[in-house]
Design a protein around this motif. Sequence first.
Motif, short mmCIF file in Angstrom:
data_model
loop_
_atom_site.label_atom_id
_atom_site.label_comp_id
_atom_site.label_asym_id
_atom_site.label_seq_id
_atom_site.Cartn_x
_atom_site.Cartn_y
_atom_site.Cartn_z
N ARG A 510 0.85 -1.18 0.00
CA ARG A 510 0.00 0.00 0.00
C ARG A 510 0.89 1.24 0.00
NH1 ARG A 510 -4.12 1.02 4.83
NH2 ARG A 510 -2.25 1.63 5.94
N ASP A 513 0.26 5.78 3.79
CA ASP A 513 -0.95 6.37 4.37
C ASP A 513 -0.50 7.21 5.55
OD1 ASP A 513 -3.37 7.01 5.51
OD2 ASP A 513 -4.01 4.95 5.88
N ARG A 539 -4.70 13.28 4.43
CA ARG A 539 -3.95 12.05 4.67
C ARG A 539 -3.91 11.19 3.41
NH1 ARG A 539 -7.73 7.75 7.98
NH2 ARG A 539 -6.25 6.32 6.99
N GLU A 612 -12.27 2.44 1.76
CA GLU A 612 -12.31 2.88 3.16
C GLU A 612 -13.28 4.03 3.33
OE1 GLU A 612 -8.12 2.49 5.00
OE2 GLU A 612 -7.82 3.47 3.06
N ASP A 636 -11.13 1.91 8.83
CA ASP A 636 -11.57 3.25 8.46
C ASP A 636 -13.02 3.26 7.99
OD1 ASP A 636 -9.57 5.24 8.92
OD2 ASP A 636 -8.30 4.16 7.49
N ARG A 646 -12.24 5.93 15.29
CA ARG A 646 -11.73 4.60 15.65
C ARG A 646 -10.73 4.66 16.79
NH1 ARG A 646 -7.98 3.19 10.30
NH2 ARG A 646 -6.50 2.07 11.61
#
Length: 757
Positions: A510, A513, A539, A612, A636, A646
Amino acid sequence: MITAAAAARAILTSLHEVMASRAGAQAKLNQIVDIIGDKLNSEVCSIYLLREGMLELFATRGLNQAAVHVTRMAVGEGLVGTIAANIETLNLAEAAAHPDFAFFPETGEERFHSFAGVPIVRRARAVGVLGVQHVEPRRYEEVEIEALQTVAMVLSELIANADLIDEEDAFGADAHLTGHERIAGLTLVKGLASGIAVFHQPRVTIEHVVAEDTEAERQRVYLAFDKMREQIDRMASQAEFGMGGEHEEVLETYRMFAYDEGWSRRINEAIDSGLTAEAAIERVQQRTRMRMRQIDDPLLADRMHDLEDLSNRLLRIVSGQLGTAASLGLKGDAILIARNLGPAELLEYDRRRLKGVILEEGSLTAHVVIVARAMGIPVVGRIRALRAKVREGDQLLLDGDQGVVDVRPAPALVEVFEARFARNRERQALYAAMRDVEPVSADGQRVRVMINAGLRDDMPMLNLTGADGIGLFRTEFQFLVSATLPARERQTRLYRDVLDAAGDRPVVFRTVDIGGDKVLPYLRHNDGETEENPAMGWRALRVTLERDGLLKVQARALLEAAGGRTLNVVFPMVTEPWEFDAARAVFESQLAFLKQQKKLLPDAIRYGAMLEVPALAEWLDVLAPRLSFLSIGTNDLTQFLFAADRANPKLAERYDWLSPAILRFLRRVVLAVAPSGTDLTVCGEMGGRRLEALALLGIGITRLSITPAAVGPIKELVRKVELSAIQAAMEGWLAQPPSDLRSEIAAWATAHGIDYD
Ligand code: PEP
Ligand code: MG
């Protein structure tokens, strides 16, 4: 301008004379408050000392003399009590405005507006407070505060030598430490451990604070620095995890501090003010600690802990009190207790005997925690004032799963713990036995069970669990554990190592992030602005598409690392399809560049998106055919669906993953993706829990990427489930949701002989 060193030196020279004089202790204290008041131009200077558990005014210039030995306050009461309780400095322009302010009329202090006070510390405990006050409301200058802090150190020596405080009172309070106590902290590394309490650092006692010969002190520090640097260099070259791990980066940061000129300069300045080498190191360390308290940024705070670790090392070298508990050797199974621990210090312990670690501080991203995780040692952190609760040699049960520690447990509790321990081991053995077993459901369908990873240290888990690959490799972890932005070569090296370790199993990388709660101190991506709502803010792809230098570098690193193999890359927080297209275009242009350079290219590139953000779910008919795979990030996604942060512990239990809202939503995603035949994986924490995984199987998810520890339990679950049966049951529940879906699913599991705990 007067420097802190010069101000302190002027006071120290006079204090030296007082201390050498033959006056009695009280007379000395009286002279001292006069000297400090004079030199700092302060209308009031007072010394409070601990007597019979209370802070008593022992000497003052400026307050009513009648209050001396009369005004007393408890630790924690009023400003003076607060300073002693927290061992921290206060500097207030308007004392009465502070919430802890308490008024003692006999002192006549109502005329004075400003107040500054520093703790007088001995053996890490406050034994008194030194305070100054002014009529005029003003904050004291940094140089004045520093001078006060230095003087407070000298006072602690004088006070101890003159028997002015009751040592029994201050330090003999351990007698009450007998019964069982349970202390709650924060889980840093999971696992269970039992052993005897061992304090990492037998205290270095500083015998002399005031230097006789400044040049000689400077020389001592100089030699100690040399020795410490040598030790660190040696440790870095011997790190037992081999080359290239995160530990290498950790130790590199560590080494950077050891050679930091600013640090040695500050120590030398403290020596210039008249302190001994030991006192100067301690003085600078105190200041670092104070700054650390004010730092909100956990990453920066971690780096400061490394510095503190080195400072302790330097202090031990210079004072000749070399032994940490590591050098003395562990005698049996031990649980190590430390305020904080440097990674290098942890590595010095005998791994066979070190069973667990408790830190008074510590955070999930702390270097030492990364190292402990690699060593398989459970860690509980954020437990304050441990020395007040635990004695050396006490029996401890450390429960890293729950984040609690039992001190001096009763035999019955030990028995329960041992039984859990044994069960855990048994379960581990059972799950380990699942390693080579394929997760095929009871009705013959092959489910993919992969792991989430992010560090090199996670790679052995692939073989240990027998997982099908890495469904989510969080590349931002490398950025988070690093002190500086990882250069492209370092990124390439990591990605290549990961692919090598994975062999022919797929790895989904990924792209970073960062942003949100994952703030990098060296990357002020948001121009220094704080966000009201970071999880929904600047983000992930939103940052990297704008600062596309970051994405270009990462794309190059990934493409080069995957030369001759398949590259799977997924973009986080895709909200609209154009973001996916734009990110993909960055990769494609880097690919074209590499082609031009005649570099070895990946055999295939599979691009995917994370689902997400709920909005993306409305695009799937358009987007899914363009994707090689879609990964649902339930961490998310659920926070956005429920509008529930969260990271907020108050909301952690409020909404259930097993709610019709979540499962209906996910079911629609499954159906929307199905026509394109695009791979669909769930990679949030949800998939690692047995009952939740059962529900996911029920809505047609057959690819999970989960935390490594959950692979055994989930494989075992899959093998017991008839997918067609749970799917049929789920269809009914989602058509007409029961009021408590969790209970329904649990009852179904029980009825089908499935243990879901
Ligand atoms: C998620 O959001 O579910 C996810 C897997 O990503 P992260 O936890 O890294 O945000
Ligand atoms: Mg996420």
